[in-house]
Design an enzyme around this catalytic site. Structure first.
Site, mmCIF file in Angstrom:
data_model
loop_
_atom_site.group_PDB
_atom_site.id
_atom_site.type_symbol
_atom_site.label_atom_id
_atom_site.label_comp_id
_atom_site.label_asym_id
_atom_site.label_seq_id
_atom_site.Cartn_x
_atom_site.Cartn_y
_atom_site.Cartn_z
ATOM 1 N N ARG A 94 11.087 -7.739 3.246
ATOM 2 C CA ARG A 94 11.346 -6.333 3.554
ATOM 3 C C ARG A 94 12.247 -6.194 4.784
ATOM 4 O O ARG A 94 13.075 -5.294 4.857
ATOM 5 C CB ARG A 94 10.009 -5.611 3.804
ATOM 6 C CG ARG A 94 10.170 -4.115 3.971
ATOM 7 C CD ARG A 94 8.828 -3.418 4.060
ATOM 8 N NE ARG A 94 8.279 -3.481 5.411
ATOM 9 C CZ ARG A 94 7.069 -3.036 5.733
ATOM 10 N NH1 ARG A 94 6.285 -2.523 4.804
ATOM 11 N NH2 ARG A 94 6.623 -3.104 6.956
ATOM 12 N N LYS A 136 0.818 -1.226 0.000
ATOM 13 C CA LYS A 136 0.000 0.000 0.000
ATOM 14 C C LYS A 136 0.847 1.270 0.000
ATOM 15 O O LYS A 136 0.451 2.267 -0.589
ATOM 16 C CB LYS A 136 -1.026 0.004 1.127
ATOM 17 C CG LYS A 136 -0.452 0.173 2.500
ATOM 18 C CD LYS A 136 -1.538 0.147 3.565
ATOM 19 C CE LYS A 136 -0.967 -0.043 4.957
ATOM 20 N NZ LYS A 136 0.047 0.906 5.392
ATOM 21 N N ARG A 171 -7.195 3.519 11.089
ATOM 22 C CA ARG A 171 -7.027 2.075 11.134
ATOM 23 C C ARG A 171 -7.816 1.392 12.249
ATOM 24 O O ARG A 171 -7.554 0.240 12.587
ATOM 25 C CB ARG A 171 -5.577 1.635 11.106
ATOM 26 C CG ARG A 171 -4.651 2.074 12.143
ATOM 27 C CD ARG A 171 -3.361 1.229 12.019
ATOM 28 N NE ARG A 171 -2.336 1.884 11.251
ATOM 29 C CZ ARG A 171 -1.269 1.268 10.734
ATOM 30 N NH1 ARG A 171 -1.116 -0.007 10.880
ATOM 31 N NH2 ARG A 171 -0.377 1.938 10.076
ATOM 32 N N ARG A 222 13.700 -2.596 9.195
ATOM 33 C CA ARG A 222 12.801 -1.851 10.080
ATOM 34 C C ARG A 222 12.709 -2.579 11.418
ATOM 35 O O ARG A 222 12.553 -3.790 11.453
ATOM 36 C CB ARG A 222 11.406 -1.744 9.442
ATOM 37 C CG ARG A 222 11.078 -0.338 8.991
ATOM 38 C CD ARG A 222 9.797 -0.307 8.215
ATOM 39 N NE ARG A 222 8.614 -0.555 9.036
ATOM 40 C CZ ARG A 222 7.373 -0.328 8.607
ATOM 41 N NH1 ARG A 222 7.170 0.155 7.402
ATOM 42 N NH2 ARG A 222 6.350 -0.587 9.387
ATOM 43 N N ARG A 256 1.227 -7.019 14.507
ATOM 44 C CA ARG A 256 0.668 -6.004 13.597
ATOM 45 C C ARG A 256 -0.410 -6.599 12.704
ATOM 46 O O ARG A 256 -1.445 -5.972 12.455
ATOM 47 C CB ARG A 256 1.794 -5.369 12.768
ATOM 48 C CG ARG A 256 2.609 -4.363 13.601
ATOM 49 C CD ARG A 256 4.025 -4.179 13.077
ATOM 50 N NE ARG A 256 4.040 -3.675 11.729
ATOM 51 C CZ ARG A 256 4.956 -4.046 10.807
ATOM 52 N NH1 ARG A 256 5.871 -4.945 11.092
ATOM 53 N NH2 ARG A 256 4.911 -3.517 9.612
HETATM 54 P P1 ADP Z 1 2.450 -1.165 8.781
HETATM 55 O O1 ADP Z 1 1.157 -0.862 8.072
HETATM 56 O O2 ADP Z 1 3.404 -1.967 7.960
HETATM 57 O O3 ADP Z 1 2.262 -1.709 10.169
HETATM 58 P P2 ADP Z 1 2.912 1.690 9.147
HETATM 59 O O4 ADP Z 1 4.111 2.366 8.606
HETATM 60 O O5 ADP Z 1 1.590 2.044 8.558
HETATM 61 O O6 ADP Z 1 3.263 0.162 8.976
HETATM 62 O O7 ADP Z 1 2.818 1.907 10.719
HETATM 63 C C1 ADP Z 1 3.898 1.635 11.582
HETATM 64 C C2 ADP Z 1 3.462 1.794 13.044
HETATM 65 O O8 ADP Z 1 3.081 3.160 13.269
HETATM 66 C C3 ADP Z 1 2.249 0.979 13.452
HETATM 67 O O9 ADP Z 1 2.579 -0.354 13.801
HETATM 68 C C4 ADP Z 1 1.743 1.796 14.651
HETATM 69 O O10 ADP Z 1 2.543 1.572 15.797
HETATM 70 C C5 ADP Z 1 1.987 3.224 14.192
HETATM 71 N N1 ADP Z 1 0.806 3.771 13.478
HETATM 72 C C6 ADP Z 1 0.746 4.122 12.153
HETATM 73 N N2 ADP Z 1 -0.472 4.576 11.828
HETATM 74 C C7 ADP Z 1 -1.220 4.513 12.955
HETATM 75 C C8 ADP Z 1 -2.567 4.814 13.266
HETATM 76 N N3 ADP Z 1 -3.418 5.269 12.337
HETATM 77 N N4 ADP Z 1 -2.989 4.623 14.530
HETATM 78 C C9 ADP Z 1 -2.161 4.170 15.480
HETATM 79 N N5 ADP Z 1 -0.878 3.834 15.270
HETATM 80 C C10 ADP Z 1 -0.398 4.006 14.011
#
Ligand code: ADP
Length: 208
Positions: free
Chosen positions: A136, A22, A97, A142, A153
Site C-alpha cells: 500500500r 478493514k 481502538r 500515505r 502502529r
Molecule cells: P491504520 O488503521 O492503518 O493505522 P487509520 O486510517 O485507521 O489507519 O488511522 C490513521 C491514524 O489516525 C492513526 O495512526 C492515528 O494516528 C489516528 N487515529 C485514527 N483513529 C483513531 C482513534 N480511534 N484514536 C486515536 N487516533 C486515531
C-alpha cells in the site's frame, strides 16, 4: 423508536490490524446495510489535507503513528454519530481502538438505548499485514506507511486495540473472520457470518 426501526438496527464496528483490509470491507458492509461508514483515520486525514484547526492539531501525531488523544477523538465521533444519517446504524472503522474509547462509546450509546450489534474482527497474521502495508505504501504513498511508523502502529494495535476485543467478546458480539484470502472471499465470509447472527443486509445485491 418503532419496532420497524429497531429491526433495521445495524450498528457495527470493524476491527483488524493495519493492512487487514478493514477499510475496504467496511465500505462494502456499510453500503449493503445502508449505513454510513465512519472511519476516524479518514476524517483525520481529510482535516490534515484541508488544513483545518483539527488537522493542525493531529498532523504530527498521525505522521508518527501515535494515537490522537481519546478526548479529541471521542468528541469527534460523538458529533458524527449524533447526525441524523447514523440514527439507525453505522459502521465504525478505527474507533474505538483502546479501552478508554470503548468506555466513551458506551457512554454515548447507552443513554440513547443503543448498542453495537456486531464487532467484525478481521484476523490477519502480522507478516501478512506488514506485507500488505508495504504494498500500500508503494500504491498510495500515505505518509504514515514508512517502515518505522508501520511498526509503531502495529505495536499500538497489539498493545491497545487487540485487548478491546476481549471486552466485546465478553458481550458475545464478536464475529471473527479469517482475513486471509481474496477480497471477495473475505467479503463472503463476513456476510455469511453476519447472516448467521440474523444480521441481513438491506441491499443484498451490493454483496460481492
Ligand atoms: P491504520 O488503521 O492503518 O493505522 P487509520 O486510517 O485507521 O489507519 O488511522 C490513521 C491514524 O489516525 C492513526 O495512526 C492515528 O494516528 C489516528 N487515529 C485514527 N483513529 C483513531 C482513534 N480511534 N484514536 C486515536 N487516533 C486515531
Amino acid at each position: 423508536m418503532t419496532s420497524a426501526d429497531s429491526a433495521r438496527s445495524a450498528r457495527f464496528l470493524i476491527v483488524g490490524p493495519q493492512g487487514s483490509g478493514k477499510g475496504t470491507q467496511g465500505v462494502l458492509v456499510a453500503a449493503a446495510f445502508d449505513v454510513p461508514q465512519i472511519a476516524t483515520g479518514d476524517i483525520f486525514r481529510a482535516n490534515v489535507k484541508g488544513g483545518t484547526e483539527l488537522g493542525k492539531q493531529v498532523q504530527s501525531i498521525i505522521e508518527a503513528g501515535d494515537l490522537v488523544p481519546d478526548e479529541l477523538t471521542s468528541a469527534l465521533v460523538a458529533d458524527r454519530l449524533a447526525q441524523a444519517d447514523a440514527a439507525e446504524g453505522f459502521l465504525l472503522d478505527g474507533y474505538p481502538r483502546n479501552r478508554g474509547q470503548v468506555a466513551d462509546l458506551d457512554a454515548f450509546l447507552e443513554p440513547r438505548g443503543e448498542a453495537l450489534d456486531a464487532v467484525i474482527e478481521l484476523d490477519v497474521p502480522r507478516d501478512e499485514s506488514i506485507a500488505r502495508l508495504r504494498q500500500r505504501a508503494v500504491e498510495q504513498g500515505r505518509t504514515d506507511d514508512t517502515e518505522e511508523v508501520i511498526a509503531n502502529r502495529l505495536a499500538i494495535y497489539e498493545r491497545e486495540t487487540a485487548p478491546i476485543l476481549d471486552v466485546y467478546r465478553a458481550r458475545g458480539i464478536v464475529v471473527r473472520i479469517d482475513g486471509v484470502g481474496s477480497l471477495d472471499e473475505v467479503t463472503t465470509r463476513i456476510f455469511e457470518s453476519l447472516a448467521a447472527r440474523g444480521l441481513a443486509p438491506v441491499h443484498p445485491g451490493a454483496v460481492a
